[in-house]
Design a protein around this motif. Sequence first.
Motif, mmCIF file in Angstrom:
data_model
loop_
_atom_site.group_PDB
_atom_site.id
_atom_site.type_symbol
_atom_site.label_atom_id
_atom_site.label_comp_id
_atom_site.label_asym_id
_atom_site.label_seq_id
_atom_site.Cartn_x
_atom_site.Cartn_y
_atom_site.Cartn_z
ATOM 1 N N LEU A 389 2.464 71.844 35.928
ATOM 2 C CA LEU A 389 3.788 71.283 35.619
ATOM 3 C C LEU A 389 3.629 69.977 35.240
ATOM 4 N N VAL A 390 2.615 69.258 35.638
ATOM 5 C CA VAL A 390 2.324 67.840 35.017
ATOM 6 C C VAL A 390 2.333 68.077 33.394
ATOM 7 N N LEU A 391 1.491 68.862 32.926
ATOM 8 C CA LEU A 391 1.409 69.137 31.510
ATOM 9 C C LEU A 391 2.647 69.509 30.886
ATOM 10 N N LEU A 392 3.223 70.308 31.289
ATOM 11 C CA LEU A 392 4.715 70.459 31.165
ATOM 12 C C LEU A 392 5.595 69.441 30.719
ATOM 13 N N LEU A 393 5.538 68.660 32.063
ATOM 14 C CA LEU A 393 6.590 67.359 32.045
ATOM 15 C C LEU A 393 6.143 66.311 30.979
ATOM 16 N N LEU A 394 4.553 66.463 30.608
ATOM 17 C CA LEU A 394 4.093 65.408 29.562
ATOM 18 C C LEU A 394 4.753 65.715 28.187
ATOM 19 N N LEU A 395 4.408 67.068 27.946
ATOM 20 C CA LEU A 395 5.060 67.598 26.826
ATOM 21 C C LEU A 395 6.702 67.502 26.566
ATOM 22 N N ASN A 396 7.348 67.476 27.539
ATOM 23 C CA ASN A 396 8.801 67.525 27.720
ATOM 24 C C ASN A 396 9.212 66.135 27.454
ATOM 25 N N SER A 397 8.604 65.124 28.037
ATOM 26 C CA SER A 397 8.966 63.631 27.837
ATOM 27 C C SER A 397 8.545 63.264 26.524
ATOM 28 N N THR A 398 7.366 63.944 25.808
ATOM 29 C CA THR A 398 7.195 63.553 24.527
ATOM 30 C C THR A 398 8.398 63.854 23.693
ATOM 31 N N ALA A 399 8.934 65.056 23.784
ATOM 32 C CA ALA A 399 9.998 65.549 23.274
ATOM 33 C C ALA A 399 11.448 64.401 23.257
ATOM 34 N N VAL A 400 11.572 64.156 24.722
ATOM 35 C CA VAL A 400 12.484 63.344 25.104
ATOM 36 C C VAL A 400 12.349 61.877 24.271
ATOM 37 N N TYR A 401 11.186 61.543 24.299
ATOM 38 C CA TYR A 401 10.803 60.223 23.696
ATOM 39 C C TYR A 401 10.985 60.286 22.170
ATOM 40 N N ILE A 402 10.690 61.264 21.535
ATOM 41 C CA ILE A 402 10.970 61.610 20.320
ATOM 42 C C ILE A 402 12.447 61.321 19.719
#
Lengths: 410, 258
Positions: A389-402
Amino acid sequence: MNRSPAFAPNLSSRHRKGLIGLALFQLATLSSVVALMALLYTLVDHAFGYAAIEYQVYPGDLGMDIYRLDDLPPETLAQVLAEYLPPQVYRSLDQDRPLAGRPGPELAALVIQRVFQPKVVRTWSLTESLLQRERIAAQARAELPYAEVRFVDWINARFLSRPQSSDPLRAGVRTAILGSLWLMAIALFTGLPLGVSAAIYLEEYADRGHWFHRLVQANIHNLAGVPSIIYGILGLAVFVRGLAPITSGAIFGPAGATVNGRTLLSGGMTLGLLVLPLVIINTQEAIRAVPASLREAAYGLGATRWQVVWHHVLPVALPGIMTGTILALSRALGETAPLVVVGASTFITFDPSGPFDRFTALPIQIYQWTARPQDVFRNLAAAASITLLVLLLLLNSTAVYIRYRARQGR
Amino acid sequence: MEDTAIETRGLRVYYGDFLAVRDVDLRIPRNRVTAIIGPSGCGKSTVLRALNRMNDLIPHVRVQGTVLFEGQDIYGPEVDPVEVRRRIGMVFQKPNPFPKSIYENVAWGVRINGFQGSRKELDDLVEQALRGAALWDEVKDKLGQSGLSLSGGQQQRLCIARAIAVRPQIILMDEPASALDPIATLKIEELMRRLAENYTILVVTHNMQQAARVSDYTAFFTTDPGRTGHLVEFGPTEQIFTNPKDRRTEDYITGRFG
Ligand SMILES: Nc1ncnc2c1ncn2[C@@H]1O[C@H](COP(=O)(O)OP(=O)(O)OP(=O)(O)O)[C@@H](O)[C@H]1O
Ligand SMILES: [Mg+2]
């Protein structure tokens, strides 16, 4: 107010309807929040808590703690081995390589494996551990008089950095994390170029009215909804079997090759296929969002189609493409079924070092642990789930950041 | 009659099965400003886009008839629309600078058309174009800033600079000032007059005063009952506005129509 006879005086009933709607929406939101909290609670509840551990030799008798052995000088550990191991075992180990010269961590592992031999016989959830400490202690005294009861965090740095092991106290997810990262990288390298190219073709070049274009477009949308296990079957047939010489690495020489095509490359390409329709659809949407006025401006200066696409459409669409791709990858990160079909190995203890290695992945690891009969593996599964879940969260927050950055730049 | 820059003969444009404009015969004089006026939907933009093959980009558009430019039909089989669009530039209703620096906005078109010169020559070209569009003094200290940071009027002049940088012969302008305030509009109008010394300008406008102020010639279009647009009258602006031959032109100009 001046009421016209043509309008029924129904304002209050309209407001009432609105309120009912609002209440329903709030209820729906509340239930999703509750469901999410319940999920997180279950995971955390299992990832921490008391555990009862039985030993062959009780470390406390030696004034030791199995989690602190690495701090001890190697000589002390070697001495423990000499004292507690049967003489012939000690001798054969010593003949392998002199025990006195071996590094501390290795000796510590030997002491745990051969001398203490810890075994988790019972675990308690975090809630129980916090609220019912007395009951746990009493229960342990009565039922498990020889066990040491201690608080264990099943997810911690050791868990993340250790390879898979059949001993729950020493098992970790390092192999699985690395496997998942390799799979993501390979899926990215196959899915992104193919998907973006196809999307460019469909949006900028193809004749949209043509029946073939419409057929392709409809199929891509259907493919996005195909169950993932079917991608697994496709991957098994094409990559594992059909392209075995390539996916096993055999055609690049026997060194480093695997006996069959059940490798990271096959798994990664299968996931690449799985995300392909999503990447295409997301990229098409990003391209479509590029204003027509920008294209017209470029064409109006005598630009070719390629120049328009390369210099104007793609740069403007890029943040959208990246976020779409990351979100597609985060779907792939959690996929289990296709990897099982393609042949992820359930028990691997060495790090993958190249695309032709056998592999395991986080969801596979979780699945495998939940399938074990002993309770303690449920705790490990919860810990691995949190990692995922933490990995997923990292990925998704990268997307949000972009997306956020792209909006700022505008 | 004056020297002709571009000429249409029996031009018809269809969107699918819908005939949007029919039978347009127009001779646009070289180095003059020609205004196209007419009620909304009469096909002014359609005709304009037919002159540099921008319509090719819209699906289902069909063009019939000929458009003669430099003695050649631009719809001829050996003609590349990409080259046509460089030589017949376009400025749009809404300013649409690229999301790049001011410098890049002007330099890009030059570069993609195969500019061979040095960096210095490109700098000079950009400066010339910006001067040509009466924008140089306002932006010379901030060429690196985004084109989108300019005001609407400045953006439109940047678009004009961008268009003239690729050395077209004709510049098509589709209501270039309709999104601008009166002062910015006036600047664009002055600019059009000046550009006419070197370029042929074709401008679509809804503003009668503007047409009267800036143009040498005026073409008036209107629609059939079937919504198909066609040319009613073409002539020197002065004559069209003071002494129109057609009743419909007079009605439109005096505001009794559309
Ligand atoms: N892309 C298109 N697809 C289909 N029909 C179109 C398209 N563009 C324009 N038309 C139709 O063609 C006719 C002429 O349109 P055009 O935009 O050329 O008019 P116009 O004179 O420029 O109007 P306006 O003054 O409002 O800009 C109209 O009936 C319009 O509905
Ligand atoms: Mg128009």
